[in-house]
Design a protein around this motif. Structure first.
Motif, PDB file in Angstrom:
ATOM      1  N   LYS A  28       0.964  -1.273   0.098  1.00 24.94           N
ATOM      2  CA  LYS A  28       0.182   0.236  -0.007  1.00 24.94           C
ATOM      3  C   LYS A  28       0.870   1.145  -0.074  1.00 24.94           C
ATOM      4  O   LYS A  28       2.145   1.452   0.584  1.00 24.94           O
ATOM      5  CB  LYS A  28      -1.053  -0.135   1.412  1.00 24.94           C
ATOM      6  CG  LYS A  28      -1.921  -1.028   1.168  1.00 24.94           C
ATOM      7  CD  LYS A  28      -3.034  -0.784   2.306  1.00 24.94           C
ATOM      8  CE  LYS A  28      -3.894  -2.006   2.332  1.00 24.94           C
ATOM      9  NZ  LYS A  28      -4.799  -1.972   3.443  1.00 24.94           N
ATOM     10  N   ASP A  29       0.429   2.269  -0.656  1.00 24.11           N
ATOM     11  CA  ASP A  29       1.188   3.347  -0.745  1.00 24.11           C
ATOM     12  C   ASP A  29       0.712   4.316   0.473  1.00 24.11           C
ATOM     13  O   ASP A  29      -0.145   4.564   0.745  1.00 24.11           O
ATOM     14  CB  ASP A  29       0.765   4.154  -2.113  1.00 24.11           C
ATOM     15  CG  ASP A  29       1.529   5.845  -2.310  1.00 24.11           C
ATOM     16  OD1 ASP A  29       2.421   5.716  -1.452  1.00 24.11           O
ATOM     17  OD2 ASP A  29       1.145   6.220  -2.996  1.00 24.11           O
ATOM     18  N   LYS A  31       1.332   7.190   1.389  1.00 24.12           N
ATOM     19  CA  LYS A  31       0.842   8.627   1.084  1.00 24.12           C
ATOM     20  C   LYS A  31      -0.789   8.753   0.527  1.00 24.12           C
ATOM     21  O   LYS A  31      -1.446   9.354   0.895  1.00 24.12           O
ATOM     22  CB  LYS A  31       1.362   9.262  -0.226  1.00 24.12           C
ATOM     23  CG  LYS A  31       2.906   9.625   0.321  1.00 24.12           C
ATOM     24  CD  LYS A  31       3.643  10.525  -0.898  1.00 24.12           C
ATOM     25  CE  LYS A  31       4.803  10.974  -0.576  1.00 24.12           C
ATOM     26  NZ  LYS A  31       5.693  11.401  -1.638  1.00 24.12           N
ATOM     27  N   THR A  32      -0.931   7.787  -0.102  1.00 22.26           N
ATOM     28  CA  THR A  32      -2.565   7.126  -0.529  1.00 22.26           C
ATOM     29  C   THR A  32      -3.504   6.899   0.619  1.00 22.26           C
ATOM     30  O   THR A  32      -4.420   7.420   0.674  1.00 22.26           O
ATOM     31  CB  THR A  32      -2.608   6.239  -1.577  1.00 22.26           C
ATOM     32  OG1 THR A  32      -1.824   6.635  -2.668  1.00 22.26           O
ATOM     33  CG2 THR A  32      -4.070   6.254  -2.411  1.00 22.26           C
ATOM     34  N   ALA A  33      -3.033   6.024   1.416  1.00 26.06           N
ATOM     35  CA  ALA A  33      -3.543   5.888   2.599  1.00 26.06           C
ATOM     36  C   ALA A  33      -3.801   6.733   3.513  1.00 26.06           C
ATOM     37  O   ALA A  33      -4.955   7.009   4.134  1.00 26.06           O
ATOM     38  CB  ALA A  33      -2.943   4.222   3.472  1.00 26.06           C
ATOM     39  N   ALA A  35      -3.795   9.929   2.711  1.00 27.66           N
ATOM     40  CA  ALA A  35      -4.754  10.957   2.303  1.00 27.66           C
ATOM     41  C   ALA A  35      -6.185  10.572   2.209  1.00 27.66           C
ATOM     42  O   ALA A  35      -6.962  11.073   2.484  1.00 27.66           O
ATOM     43  CB  ALA A  35      -4.449  11.126   0.649  1.00 27.66           C
ATOM     44  N   ALA A  36      -6.406   9.149   1.962  1.00 26.53           N
ATOM     45  CA  ALA A  36      -7.796   8.709   2.267  1.00 26.53           C
ATOM     46  C   ALA A  36      -8.475   8.632   3.499  1.00 26.53           C
ATOM     47  O   ALA A  36      -9.415   9.020   4.045  1.00 26.53           O
ATOM     48  CB  ALA A  36      -7.731   7.214   1.690  1.00 26.53           C
ATOM     49  N   GLU A  37      -7.384   8.494   4.678  1.00 26.16           N
ATOM     50  CA  GLU A  37      -7.763   8.607   6.026  1.00 26.16           C
ATOM     51  C   GLU A  37      -8.390  10.106   6.343  1.00 26.16           C
ATOM     52  O   GLU A  37      -9.133  10.334   6.941  1.00 26.16           O
ATOM     53  CB  GLU A  37      -6.778   8.070   7.018  1.00 26.16           C
ATOM     54  CG  GLU A  37      -7.360   7.983   8.407  1.00 26.16           C
ATOM     55  CD  GLU A  37      -6.286   7.158   9.186  1.00 26.16           C
ATOM     56  OE1 GLU A  37      -6.092   7.364  10.316  1.00 26.16           O
ATOM     57  OE2 GLU A  37      -5.815   6.203   8.671  1.00 26.16           O
ATOM     58  N   GLU A  38      -7.415  10.936   5.863  1.00 27.62           N
ATOM     59  CA  GLU A  38      -7.651  12.265   5.987  1.00 27.62           C
ATOM     60  C   GLU A  38      -8.924  12.691   5.444  1.00 27.62           C
ATOM     61  O   GLU A  38      -9.769  13.446   5.974  1.00 27.62           O
ATOM     62  CB  GLU A  38      -6.392  13.181   5.500  1.00 27.62           C
ATOM     63  CG  GLU A  38      -6.583  14.588   5.985  1.00 27.62           C
ATOM     64  CD  GLU A  38      -5.326  15.449   5.138  1.00 27.62           C
ATOM     65  OE1 GLU A  38      -5.663  16.657   4.669  1.00 27.62           O
ATOM     66  OE2 GLU A  38      -4.348  15.108   5.564  1.00 27.62           O
ATOM     67  N   ASP A  39      -9.420  12.368   4.071  1.00 27.96           N
ATOM     68  CA  ASP A  39     -10.662  12.540   3.680  1.00 27.96           C
ATOM     69  C   ASP A  39     -11.858  12.111   4.597  1.00 27.96           C
ATOM     70  O   ASP A  39     -12.804  12.796   4.620  1.00 27.96           O
ATOM     71  CB  ASP A  39     -10.629  11.950   2.087  1.00 27.96           C
ATOM     72  CG  ASP A  39     -10.060  12.692   1.346  1.00 27.96           C
ATOM     73  OD1 ASP A  39      -9.194  14.029   1.275  1.00 27.96           O
ATOM     74  OD2 ASP A  39      -9.375  12.402   0.177  1.00 27.96           O
TER      75      ASP A  39
END
Length: 102
Positions: A28-29, A31-33, A35-39
Motif C-alpha cells: 500500500k502506498d 501517501k495514498t492511505a 490521504a484517504a484517511e484524512e478525507d
C-alpha cells in the motif's frame, strides 16, 4: 498391472494453487492511505457538524444533502457519530432509480 499415465495437458492443481498463494500482495502506498484517511476524517467532521446544525432532524439533513431520507427515517441514528459512520458506509443510500420512487 501397468500404471496409467495422465495426458500431458493435465497438471497438478496443488502446485498451481501453491503458486497462487505464494504471490505477495501489492504494497500500500503510505501517501495514498494517509490521504484517504484524512478525507474520511474531514467527511466525518462535516457530517457530524451537519447533524448538530440541524439538531438531528433527519429530514432537514437529507434536504440539505439533496438525498432521500427514507432509510435514515426507518433506521434512525442514535447520535451524530452513528449517523456519520452509517452515512459514510452507504447505509442510507439507495441504488439507481429506487431513490426516485420513494
Amino acid at each position: 498391472m501397468s500404471e496409467v499415465k495422465r495426458p500431458a495437458f493435465v497438471f497438478d492443481l496443488g502446485a498451481g494453487a501453491k503458486a497462487l498463494s505464494s504471490t505477495p500482495a501489492p504494497e500500500k502506498d503510505a501517501k495514498t492511505a494517509a490521504a484517504a484517511e484524512e478525507d474520511n476524517a474531514e467527511m466525518r467532521k462535516f457530517l457530524e457538524d451537519l447533524y448538530d446544525k440541524h439538531e438531528g432532524s433527519i429530514e432537514s439533513i437529507f434536504e440539505e444533502l439533496n438525498e432521500n431520507p427514507g432509510k435514515a427515517i426507518k433506521y434512525p441514528p442514535a447520535d451524530k457519530s452513528v449517523f456519520a459512520t452509517k452515512y459514510q458506509a452507504g447505509f442510507y443510500t439507495y441504488v439507481g432509480s429506487r431513490a426516485e420512487a420513494k
